[in-house]
Design a protein around this motif. Structure first.
Motif, PDB file in Angstrom:
ATOM      1  N   THR A 302       0.823  -1.213   0.000  1.00 57.11           N
ATOM      2  CA  THR A 302       0.000   0.000   0.000  1.00 57.11           C
ATOM      3  C   THR A 302       0.854   1.258   0.000  1.00 57.11           C
ATOM      4  N   ALA A 312      -5.617   3.088   1.692  1.00 61.08           N
ATOM      5  CA  ALA A 312      -4.611   2.368   2.468  1.00 61.08           C
ATOM      6  C   ALA A 312      -5.166   1.964   3.831  1.00 61.08           C
ATOM      7  N   THR A 315      -7.510  -0.977   3.497  1.00 62.08           N
ATOM      8  CA  THR A 315      -6.758  -2.223   3.348  1.00 62.08           C
ATOM      9  C   THR A 315      -6.224  -2.683   4.689  1.00 62.08           C
TER      10      THR A 315
END
Length: 336
Positions: A302, A312, A315
């Protein structure tokens, strides 16, 4: 020609293949990938190709060097296992300094990414598709590597003689990337390194370098056909492949889930490979190691991908708990 005009370096690649503008029906950019530029090219004579070119930048993880070499190796090796689902290589140029740059041209496969298919139109297709997928993967796993363990592109040097050496190098590389990019991980890098090192002896149970795709999530699996007659149309994006433990493929085949609960997939796999997968203590520990490796990659990448703070964070929220669970499973199994 319909659609849009190809963007460089695509015109150079097509000219190198003897394709003129008059030979083109369409050039369509394909989205969904996170690394290479991908274009579908349809010719007036009916040929249907996918052209991949690497990004112009070099920012990425250490294992991502020359990924197109892996893609070509996967497609070439998979052709030995039979079956039409894997694209065939039309032509490739691995040298980034060539006039065209590096590229690979493959045959296009029919269908849509599995996760985009409306399953309500064919609610009974899932068990059949899972069994078909298992059979395909089982066939792929019968292919043995030509020279040892690791990535064909050799980002860490020549193929390793043992799977323990190869996988230890692979995990150390992503941990080094985590340190380089200061990627936020749920545990300190040194703690993760120690946990993984304790489990390394189990990797000696793997003595044959099998063909491993390692990115078999549903975005890389194409489903073709109309409701009631759907099938696996394509197994694509083999650029993350390596020669190693076939058990590693079951991580993405059951991403964030438990493959032991997927009886249809496992039945198809036993038929395709000629041998049922037995979930021994060794297999379960190795699965935890490979989950740890994949989730580390997903978190560390990321940063160089520059996804933006919101993506990000999404994730991290999704993947970090699974990394913790995988590392904790490794710790429990090595301390028992």
């Amino acid at each position: 020609m319909s659609q849009q005009t190809p963007a460089a370096p695509l015109p150079l690649i097509l000219r190198a293949l003897g394709v003129a503008d008059r030979d083109l029906t369409s050039c369509t950019p394909l989205t969904g990938g996170t690394y290479n530029t991908v274009t579908r090219v349809t010719l007036t004579d009916g040929r249907d190709w996918v052209v991949k070119t690497p990004p112009p930048h070099s920012a990425g993880l250490r294992y991502e060097r020359d990924l197109l070499v892996n893609e070509v190796a996967f497609c070439t090796a998979a052709a030995r296992a039979g079956g039409p689902a894997v694209p065939r290589v039309v032509h490739s140029e691995p040298d980034p300094t060539a006039p065209t740059g590096a590229y690979v041209v493959m045959t296009a496969r029919p269908g849509r990414p599995w996760h985009e298919v409306d399953r309500s139109q064919d609610p009974h297709a899932e068990p059949r598709l899972r069994a078909e997928l298992g059979h395909i993967v089982g066939r792929l796993h019968t292919v043995t590597g030509p020279g040892g363990f690791g990535y064909p592109a050799a980002p860490f040097g020549p193929p390793a003689a043992t799977w323990r050496t190869a996988f230890t190098t692979m995990t150390e590389a992503v941990l080094a990337d985590a340190e380089t990019y200061r990627a936020p991980l749920p545990y300190p890098v040194d703690r993760i390194r120690t946990v993984l090192a304790r489990a390394a002896p189990v990797l000696d149970d793997v003595t044959r370098p099998a063909l491993v795709h390692f990115d078999l999530w549903q975005g890389n699996l194409l489903v073709a056909g109309e409701p009631g007659a759907r099938s696996i149309g394509g197994v694509i994006d083999g650029e993350r492949m390596f020669w190693g433990d076939p058990v590693a493929d079951f991580v993405s085949l059951a991403l964030f889930g438990e493959v032991e609960e997927d009886g249809d997939l496992l039945a198809g796999y036993a038929e395709g490979s000629g041998q049922a997968l037995e979930f021994s203590d060794s297999v379960r520990l190795r699965l935890a190691l490979y989950r740890s490796y994949l989730y580390l990659i997903m978190l560390v990448e990321t940063v160089p991908r520059d996804l933006g703070p919101e993506a990000a964070e999404e994730t991290r929220q999704l993947v970090a708990p699974h990394l913790v669970a995988a590392l904790d499973a490794v710790s429990r199994r090595t301390s028992a």
